[in-house]
Design an enzyme around this catalytic site. Structure first.
Site, PDB file in Angstrom:
ATOM      1  N   SER A  50      37.162  14.122  36.649  1.00 25.93           N
ATOM      2  CA  SER A  50      37.703  14.456  35.672  1.00 25.93           C
ATOM      3  C   SER A  50      39.004  12.797  35.601  1.00 25.93           C
ATOM      4  O   SER A  50      39.128  12.227  36.014  1.00 25.93           O
ATOM      5  CB  SER A  50      38.745  15.095  36.549  1.00 25.93           C
ATOM      6  OG  SER A  50      39.640  15.262  36.553  1.00 25.93           O
ATOM      7  N   ASP A  83      34.535  15.272  33.296  1.00 24.33           N
ATOM      8  CA  ASP A  83      35.041  16.580  32.933  1.00 24.33           C
ATOM      9  C   ASP A  83      36.882  16.229  32.541  1.00 24.33           C
ATOM     10  O   ASP A  83      37.331  15.100  32.287  1.00 24.33           O
ATOM     11  CB  ASP A  83      35.172  17.049  34.158  1.00 24.33           C
ATOM     12  CG  ASP A  83      35.649  18.284  34.524  1.00 24.33           C
ATOM     13  OD1 ASP A  83      35.508  19.003  33.735  1.00 24.33           O
ATOM     14  OD2 ASP A  83      36.533  18.908  35.592  1.00 24.33           O
ATOM     15  N   ASP A 105      37.752  18.336  26.273  1.00 28.81           N
ATOM     16  CA  ASP A 105      38.863  18.757  26.082  1.00 28.81           C
ATOM     17  C   ASP A 105      39.989  19.142  25.355  1.00 28.81           C
ATOM     18  O   ASP A 105      40.883  17.897  25.516  1.00 28.81           O
ATOM     19  CB  ASP A 105      39.412  19.170  27.385  1.00 28.81           C
ATOM     20  CG  ASP A 105      40.420  20.512  27.331  1.00 28.81           C
ATOM     21  OD1 ASP A 105      40.750  20.879  26.218  1.00 28.81           O
ATOM     22  OD2 ASP A 105      40.594  20.564  28.414  1.00 28.81           O
ATOM     23  N   GLU A 135      35.429  22.436  24.548  1.00 24.00           N
ATOM     24  CA  GLU A 135      36.040  24.012  25.797  1.00 24.00           C
ATOM     25  C   GLU A 135      37.432  24.802  24.428  1.00 24.00           C
ATOM     26  O   GLU A 135      37.798  24.281  23.250  1.00 24.00           O
ATOM     27  CB  GLU A 135      37.119  23.689  26.531  1.00 24.00           C
ATOM     28  CG  GLU A 135      38.069  24.698  26.755  1.00 24.00           C
ATOM     29  CD  GLU A 135      38.419  24.916  27.676  1.00 24.00           C
ATOM     30  OE1 GLU A 135      38.182  23.667  29.028  1.00 24.00           O
ATOM     31  OE2 GLU A 135      39.773  24.968  28.599  1.00 24.00           O
ATOM     32  N   GLY A 206      37.612  27.181  36.791  1.00 23.07           N
ATOM     33  CA  GLY A 206      38.694  27.718  37.306  1.00 23.07           C
ATOM     34  C   GLY A 206      37.602  28.415  38.160  1.00 23.07           C
ATOM     35  O   GLY A 206      38.297  29.281  38.445  1.00 23.07           O
TER      36      GLY A 206
HETATM   37  O1  G3H Z   1      36.648  20.931  35.715  1.00 21.63           O
HETATM   38  C1  G3H Z   1      37.030  21.609  36.931  1.00 21.63           C
HETATM   39  C2  G3H Z   1      37.125  22.998  36.982  1.00 21.63           C
HETATM   40  O2  G3H Z   1      37.294  23.744  36.200  1.00 21.63           O
HETATM   41  C3  G3H Z   1      37.813  23.553  38.238  1.00 21.63           C
HETATM   42  O3  G3H Z   1      38.669  24.304  38.363  1.00 21.63           O
HETATM   43  O4  G3H Z   1      39.470  23.811  40.582  1.00 21.63           O
HETATM   44  O5  G3H Z   1      39.805  25.674  39.707  1.00 21.63           O
HETATM   45  O6  G3H Z   1      38.156  25.417  40.403  1.00 21.63           O
HETATM   46  P1  G3H Z   1      39.186  24.345  39.811  1.00 21.63           P
HETATM   47 ZN    ZN Z   2      38.565  22.827  34.442  1.00 29.11          ZN
END
Ligand code: G3H
Ligand code: ZN
Length: 277
Positions: A50, A83, A105, A135, A206
Site C-alpha cells: 500500500s 494498493d 484510490d 474504488e 477491510g
Molecule cells: O487494501 C487492503 C485491505 O482493504 C485490508 O484491510 O486491514 O482491514 O484487512 P484490512
Molecule cells: Zn483496502
C-alpha cells in the site's frame, strides 16, 4: 514461476466462482509468509504493497523489488500489486518497477472528480499493460474513520466502470478497514446486486473484520479479490509477543521473526482454503 498479472489471477478466480486472497506486505517476512502459505495451500495469491507501507519505507524501490523477487521465486502463481495509491506518480513508479496492477484510490473525492482522476490513471496504465482497480463508496476505517454504514450504489458503480474503464471495482458493502475483531456485518444482498450490475470483478476491502464463514459467503455472492492486511499483522505480532514474553533476554531478531513468519504462513494457507471454497 514467472510473475503473473493480478488481472489473470482475478479472471481465473472469477471464472470458477472462487475468491483470490490479496494480502498486504509491509516487511520482507510478510511477503515470505504469504508466499509460503499460498504454496502450502496450492493457491495463487496477490502480494500487495500500500501507499502507507511505501511511506513507512520511504520509497517503493527496495520493498517493491524484494517483493517482486519473492513472487518470481514462488512455486505458485503470484502477482504483485500496488494498493490504495492516491498518487499518480507512485502508480507510474510501480508500473516502471514491474508491478502488473495497481489500485488507484480516489474514493474520498467527489464522484465526478473520482471519475476524472481514475480515468486518467486507467488510460496511462492500460497503455503500459497494467491492470487497474479503483474504488467507489469509500470503505470505512481508513485514516481512523470507522464508517461501516457506507455503501456503494450498484447503478452508480456500473456507470463508474463505464466512465473510467477500470478492470475491477472495490465496493463498500459493510466491511471496514483495520478491524481487530472479525464481526463486520456484510450486506450480502448488496453484494449480489453489485455482482448482477457491475461488469468487472468485485474487490472486498477491510476483510480482516470478516468472519471465516462470511468470507466464504461473500465469495459465493460475487466477490473475487479479497484484501486482508490487519489480520495477518495480528497473527504475526501475537507470535512475536508470545516468543518475547517467554524469553526476556532474547535479542536475535530471527528467533522471534521466524516463528511469527511461520504462524502467518499457516494462517494464509487456512484463509486461501476458505476463499477457494
Ligand atoms: O487494501 C487492503 C485491505 O482493504 C485490508 O484491510 O486491514 O482491514 O484487512 P484490512
Ligand atoms: Zn483496502
Amino acid at each position: 514461476m514467472p510473475l503473473i498479472g493480478t488481472g489473470e489471477l482475478v479472471a481465473e478466480a472469477a471464472a470458477h466462482g472462487r475468491g483470490l486472497g490479496a494480502f498486504n506486505v509491509i516487511q520482507l517476512e510478510l511477503a515470505q509468509a504469504i508466499v509460503a502459505g499460498a504454496e502450502a495451500a496450492g493457491a495463487a495469491v496477490v502480494l500487495q504493497i500500500s501507499e502507507n507501507a511505501v511511506r513507512y519505507h520511504g520509497s517503493l524501490t527496495a520493498i517493491g523489488r524484494a517483493t517482486l523477487a519473492i513472487a518470481e521465486a514462488a512455486a505458485v502463481p503470484v502477482a504483485v500489486h500496488l494498493d490504495h495509491a492516491t498518487s499518480a506518480e507512485l502508480v507510474a513508479e510501480a508500473v516502471a518497477l514491474g508491478f502488473g496492477s495497481v489500485m488507484f484510490d480516489a474514493s474520498t473525492l467527489e464522484y465526478q472528480e473520482n471519475v476524472r482522476a481514475t480515468a486518467e490513471v486507467v488510460e496511462r496504465c492500460h497503455a503500459a499493460g497494467c491492470w487497474v482497480e479503483a474504488e467507489l463508496g469509500e470503505v470505512g476505517g481508513k485514516d481512523g474513520v470507522h464508517a461501516p454504514g457506507v455503501r456503494t450504489d450498484p447503478g452508480e458503480a456500473a456507470e463508474f466502470v463505464a466512465a473510467t474503464g477500470v478492470d475491477a471495482l472495490a465496493v463498500a458493502v459493510g466491511s471496514s478497514h483495520a478491524m481487530l475483531t472479525r464481526d463486520a456485518a456484510l450486506d450480502f444482498e448488496l453484494i449480489a446486486a453489485l455482482r448482477a450490475t457491475v461488469p468487472v470483478p468485485l474487490v472486498l476491502h477491510g476483510s480482516s473484520g470478516v468472519a471465516d464463514e462470511h468470507l466464504g459467503e461473500a465469495v459465493r455472492r460475487g466477490m473475487t479479490k479479497v484484501n486482508i492486511a490487519t489480520h495477518l499483522n495480528s497473527v504475526f505480532t501475537a507470535t512475536v509477543r508470545e516468543v518475547l514474553a517467554a524469553a526476556p533476554v532474547l535479542v536475535d531478531t530471527r528467533r522471534y521473526l521466524g516463528p511469527a513468519r511461520e504462524a502467518t504462513a499457516t494462517e494464509v494457507a487456512r484463509l486461501c482454503g476458505i476463499l477457494r471454497g
